[in-house]
Motif scaffolding. Structure first.
Motif, PDB file in Angstrom:
ATOM      1  N   HIS A 334       0.702  -1.214   0.641  1.00 56.34           N
ATOM      2  CA  HIS A 334      -0.249   0.102   0.069  1.00 56.34           C
ATOM      3  C   HIS A 334       0.783   1.465   0.029  1.00 56.34           C
ATOM      4  CE1 HIS A 334      -2.804  -3.257   1.211  1.00 56.34           C
ATOM      5  NE2 HIS A 334      -3.779  -2.107   1.096  1.00 56.34           N
ATOM      6  N   THR A 335       1.978   1.116   0.219  1.00 60.61           N
ATOM      7  CA  THR A 335       2.957   2.535   0.640  1.00 60.61           C
ATOM      8  C   THR A 335       3.182   2.924  -0.996  1.00 60.61           C
ATOM      9  OG1 THR A 335       5.065   1.400   0.921  1.00 60.61           O
ATOM     10  CG2 THR A 335       4.243   1.513   2.638  1.00 60.61           C
ATOM     11  N   PHE A 336       3.172   1.391  -1.732  1.00 61.20           N
ATOM     12  CA  PHE A 336       3.537   2.121  -2.723  1.00 61.20           C
ATOM     13  C   PHE A 336       2.257   2.791  -3.726  1.00 61.20           C
ATOM     14  CE2 PHE A 336       6.465  -0.878  -2.112  1.00 61.20           C
ATOM     15  CZ  PHE A 336       7.627  -0.077  -2.933  1.00 61.20           C
ATOM     16  N   THR A 337       1.406   2.483  -3.140  1.00 60.59           N
ATOM     17  CA  THR A 337      -0.275   3.469  -3.766  1.00 60.59           C
ATOM     18  C   THR A 337      -0.265   4.619  -3.119  1.00 60.59           C
ATOM     19  OG1 THR A 337      -0.733   0.882  -4.092  1.00 60.59           O
ATOM     20  CG2 THR A 337      -2.954   2.804  -3.593  1.00 60.59           C
ATOM     21  N   HIS A 338      -0.075   4.866  -2.580  1.00 60.55           N
ATOM     22  CA  HIS A 338       0.071   6.306  -1.421  1.00 60.55           C
ATOM     23  C   HIS A 338       1.191   7.017  -2.957  1.00 60.55           C
ATOM     24  CE1 HIS A 338      -1.503   4.195   2.780  1.00 60.55           C
ATOM     25  NE2 HIS A 338      -2.506   3.974   1.559  1.00 60.55           N
ATOM     26  N   GLN A 339       2.215   6.723  -2.775  1.00 63.12           N
ATOM     27  CA  GLN A 339       3.636   6.975  -3.355  1.00 63.12           C
ATOM     28  C   GLN A 339       2.526   7.966  -4.674  1.00 63.12           C
ATOM     29  OE1 GLN A 339       7.823   6.006  -2.655  1.00 63.12           O
ATOM     30  NE2 GLN A 339       6.958   5.018  -5.452  1.00 63.12           N
ATOM     31  N   ILE A 340       2.375   7.383  -5.054  1.00 65.20           N
ATOM     32  CA  ILE A 340       1.315   7.241  -6.924  1.00 65.20           C
ATOM     33  C   ILE A 340       0.291   8.107  -6.782  1.00 65.20           C
ATOM     34  CG2 ILE A 340       0.353   6.438  -8.742  1.00 65.20           C
ATOM     35  CD1 ILE A 340       3.236   5.794  -8.205  1.00 65.20           C
ATOM     36  N   ARG A 341       0.157   7.805  -5.293  1.00 67.45           N
ATOM     37  CA  ARG A 341      -1.353   9.010  -5.074  1.00 67.45           C
ATOM     38  C   ARG A 341      -1.156  10.230  -5.038  1.00 67.45           C
ATOM     39  NH1 ARG A 341      -2.538  13.052  -1.365  1.00 67.45           N
ATOM     40  NH2 ARG A 341      -4.496  13.427  -1.790  1.00 67.45           N
ATOM     41  N   ASP A 342       0.234  10.758  -3.983  1.00 65.77           N
ATOM     42  CA  ASP A 342       0.608  11.409  -4.315  1.00 65.77           C
ATOM     43  C   ASP A 342       1.249  12.370  -5.004  1.00 65.77           C
ATOM     44  OD1 ASP A 342       0.009  11.825  -1.559  1.00 65.77           O
ATOM     45  OD2 ASP A 342       1.985  11.222  -0.403  1.00 65.77           O
ATOM     46  N   PHE A 343       2.208  11.853  -6.138  1.00 62.68           N
ATOM     47  CA  PHE A 343       2.567  12.232  -7.298  1.00 62.68           C
ATOM     48  C   PHE A 343       1.774  12.547  -8.170  1.00 62.68           C
ATOM     49  CE2 PHE A 343       5.509  11.148 -11.408  1.00 62.68           C
ATOM     50  CZ  PHE A 343       6.273  12.307 -10.809  1.00 62.68           C
ATOM     51  N   LEU A 344       0.352  11.574  -8.239  1.00 60.06           N
ATOM     52  CA  LEU A 344      -0.953  12.479  -9.450  1.00 60.06           C
ATOM     53  C   LEU A 344      -1.536  13.407  -8.493  1.00 60.06           C
ATOM     54  CD1 LEU A 344      -2.143   9.019 -10.117  1.00 60.06           C
ATOM     55  CD2 LEU A 344      -0.712  10.394 -11.117  1.00 60.06           C
ATOM     56  N   ALA A 345      -1.735  13.981  -7.161  1.00 55.63           N
ATOM     57  CA  ALA A 345      -1.728  15.188  -6.357  1.00 55.63           C
ATOM     58  C   ALA A 345      -0.971  16.161  -7.180  1.00 55.63           C
ATOM     59  CB  ALA A 345      -2.445  14.625  -5.844  1.00 55.63           C
ATOM     60  N   ALA A 346       0.290  15.901  -7.017  1.00 51.76           N
ATOM     61  CA  ALA A 346       0.711  16.860  -7.350  1.00 51.76           C
ATOM     62  C   ALA A 346       0.950  17.728  -8.707  1.00 51.76           C
ATOM     63  CB  ALA A 346       2.837  16.409  -6.476  1.00 51.76           C
ATOM     64  N   ILE A 347       0.956  16.271  -9.622  1.00 52.02           N
ATOM     65  CA  ILE A 347       0.402  16.932 -10.918  1.00 52.02           C
ATOM     66  C   ILE A 347      -0.757  16.957 -11.591  1.00 52.02           C
ATOM     67  CG2 ILE A 347       1.141  15.723 -13.535  1.00 52.02           C
ATOM     68  CD1 ILE A 347       2.642  13.845 -12.198  1.00 52.02           C
ATOM     69  N   ARG A 348      -1.867  17.409 -11.235  1.00 51.57           N
ATOM     70  CA  ARG A 348      -2.680  17.727 -10.745  1.00 51.57           C
ATOM     71  C   ARG A 348      -3.226  19.299 -10.471  1.00 51.57           C
ATOM     72  NH1 ARG A 348      -7.579  14.617  -8.696  1.00 51.57           N
ATOM     73  NH2 ARG A 348      -6.806  15.180  -6.511  1.00 51.57           N
ATOM     74  N   GLU A 349      -2.194  19.469  -9.445  1.00 50.45           N
ATOM     75  CA  GLU A 349      -2.150  20.790  -8.542  1.00 50.45           C
ATOM     76  C   GLU A 349      -0.895  22.061  -8.694  1.00 50.45           C
ATOM     77  OE1 GLU A 349      -1.684  19.842  -4.481  1.00 50.45           O
ATOM     78  OE2 GLU A 349      -3.515  18.678  -4.892  1.00 50.45           O
ATOM     79  N   GLY A 350       0.006  21.230 -10.148  1.00 44.38           N
ATOM     80  CA  GLY A 350       1.361  21.704 -10.578  1.00 44.38           C
ATOM     81  C   GLY A 350       2.177  22.520  -9.510  1.00 44.38           C
ATOM     82  N   THR A 351       2.009  21.043  -7.998  1.00 47.37           N
ATOM     83  CA  THR A 351       2.704  21.703  -6.841  1.00 47.37           C
ATOM     84  C   THR A 351       4.077  20.581  -6.726  1.00 47.37           C
ATOM     85  OG1 THR A 351       1.326  19.940  -5.498  1.00 47.37           O
ATOM     86  CG2 THR A 351       0.942  22.218  -5.544  1.00 47.37           C
ATOM     87  N   ALA A 352       5.141  20.855  -6.742  1.00 49.14           N
ATOM     88  CA  ALA A 352       6.519  19.680  -6.537  1.00 49.14           C
ATOM     89  C   ALA A 352       6.193  18.925  -5.012  1.00 49.14           C
ATOM     90  CB  ALA A 352       7.622  21.199  -5.686  1.00 49.14           C
ATOM     91  N   PRO A 353       6.214  18.023  -5.494  1.00 46.26           N
ATOM     92  CA  PRO A 353       5.563  16.688  -4.578  1.00 46.26           C
ATOM     93  C   PRO A 353       7.823  16.360  -3.647  1.00 46.26           C
ATOM     94  CG  PRO A 353       6.479  15.901  -6.614  1.00 46.26           C
ATOM     95  CD  PRO A 353       6.446  17.353  -6.642  1.00 46.26           C
ATOM     96  N   SER A 354       7.227  15.836  -2.934  1.00 42.27           N
ATOM     97  CA  SER A 354       8.448  14.966  -1.725  1.00 42.27           C
ATOM     98  C   SER A 354       7.778  13.784  -1.156  1.00 42.27           C
ATOM     99  CB  SER A 354       7.880  16.492  -0.616  1.00 42.27           C
ATOM    100  OG  SER A 354       8.910  16.091   0.329  1.00 42.27           O
ATOM    101  N   PRO A 355       9.360  13.215  -1.512  1.00 43.80           N
ATOM    102  CA  PRO A 355      10.663  13.884  -1.457  1.00 43.80           C
ATOM    103  C   PRO A 355      11.064  14.053  -3.089  1.00 43.80           C
ATOM    104  CG  PRO A 355      10.930  11.959  -1.804  1.00 43.80           C
ATOM    105  CD  PRO A 355       9.727  12.325  -1.356  1.00 43.80           C
ATOM    106  N   SER A 356      11.517  15.474  -3.166  1.00 47.10           N
ATOM    107  CA  SER A 356      11.877  16.090  -4.276  1.00 47.10           C
ATOM    108  C   SER A 356      13.221  15.535  -5.116  1.00 47.10           C
ATOM    109  CB  SER A 356      12.155  17.716  -4.371  1.00 47.10           C
ATOM    110  OG  SER A 356      13.139  17.777  -3.524  1.00 47.10           O
TER     111      SER A 356
END
Length: 382
Positions: A334-356
């Protein structure tokens, strides 16, 4: 909605994954399932890339990829690929990531960022240039997405354990404990960069800095190779990386952390344990009990103090509102699913994801300092 392999979803982000082995499978599972549990932009698993055409085709069929390829250079130039997920070995990270960013693709790279400081610095430069054009990048330290560890970071940031004084972090495995374990690319410096240091100490160092919201400023380290030669497809070879590593880290905020990692610790299969001690409390986590966090609140009466177990399965805990009713545990994948979730959210919102990539570079600087300290038998300033 989750796309059906082979069908097009209007406006979906096309994903190409480079690498189909252990990490490729873990990431594939996340790409396939993320939209079923989280509100994210639509994605399509467009193409899985690997050098062995037959094996990559088999993996793609099992894990939901629409097609396969053997040349990543051709894939990153495709107009229907918007995200490149780099799951290849570390010596390939820099070349693939830089080329993908320059091609305008969002890039996720498995940890460690690369095998050397020079490669990491080149990746950071490419990431900064791409970010100015709205192209995002992230390094995959998936343990940041363990709900218990994300919650521990929140407790520390909220001052629940006071001023952090010391941290103990260990990551112990035993898959190389036997002298008969075969030689692999992970045991050659030219391909792996380092041994247990880059492979699993990168996780512990990232966790120390992540949990405390702090930065390592000084390192004392030691490396050791317990089995110097192993047998592989080409006969007996010298092992040119470490089997285990130790480090003492001084952080900018004044805390001191001890780190121990090993791939020869018999009986430990994948044991990441972190203990954080503050002026008003303490926290402890063990990956072998992924859904639990130990918490000590030292503000109350001494007679009532002690580490208590928190079952991290409530909807109020990080990420868990998307999963099952409280009390129902989740797992490592599930940690990888959460990671992809956060990455996609950053792409949608135009914000830099972390860890950069910058954060990945900082971890690499600490890893390099451990090697330098071990070679010189002296502390190294960052």
């Amino acid at each position: 909605m989750s796309p059906v392999p082979g069908t097009a979803v209007p406006g979906a982000l096309g994903v190409a994954a480079i690498g189909y082995a252990f990490m490729g499978r873990a990431h594939s599972q996340a790409w396939r399932n993320v939209a079923a549990h989280f509100d994210v932009p639509a994605v399509e698993q467009r193409v899985l890339v690997g050098r062995d055409a037959a094996r990559v085709a088999e993996t793609a069929a099992r894990h939901g990829w629409a097609e396969t390829a053997t040349d990543w250079r051709e894939v990153i130039g495709r107009d229907d690929v918007h995200i490149v997920d780099v799951c290849a070995p570390g010596w390939l990270h820099a070349e693939i990531a830089v080329a993908a960013l320059e091609a305008g693709k969002h890039v996720l790279v498995e940890k460690p960022l690369a095998n050397s400081l020079a490669e990491c610095e080149a990746m950071v430069a490419a990431a900064r240039a791409a970010r100015a054009r709205g192209v995002q990048s992230m390094v995959g330290f998936n343990y940041r997405r363990v709900p218990a560890l994300a919650y521990a970071r929140r407790l520390i940031a909220d001052g629940r354990i006071g001023t952090v004084r010391q941290v103990r972090a260990s990551y112990l495995q035993d898959w190389l404990a036997s002298e008969d374990a075969p030689m692999t690319w992970r045991l050659r410096k030219e391909t792996a960069g380092s041994g247990a240091l880059g492979d699993i100490a990168s996780h512990t160092i990232d966790q120390v800095q992540f949990l405390l919201g702090d930065t390592v400023t000084e390192v004392s380290g030691r490396l050791h190779t317990f089995v110097a030669r192993r047998t592989g497809p080409h006969g007996v070879e010298d092992v040119t990386v470490d089997d285990a590593a130790w480090a003492t880290l001084l952080l900018a905020g004044g805390a001191v952390a001890s780190v121990e990692v090993s791939r020869v610790a018999l009986g430990r299969k994948n044991s990441l344990r972190i203990e954080v001690y503050g002026s008003e409390g303490a926290l402890a986590f063990d990956l072998e009990r992924l859904n639990e966090l130990e918490f000590l609140d030292a503000v109350g009466p001494a007679a009532e103090q002690g580490l208590r177990r928190i079952i991290v399965t409530e909807p109020e805990h990080p990420y868990l509102g998307a999963w099952w009713p409280q009390g129902h545990i989740i797992g490592w994948e599930h940690t990888f699913t959460h990671q992809i979730r956060d990455f996609l959210a950053a792409i949608r919102e135009g914000t830099a994801p972390s860890p950069s990539f910058e954060e990945g570079l900082q971890v690499q600087r600490v890893l390099t300092a451990v090697e330098e300290s071990a070679a010189k038998s002296t502390a190294v300033q960052l």
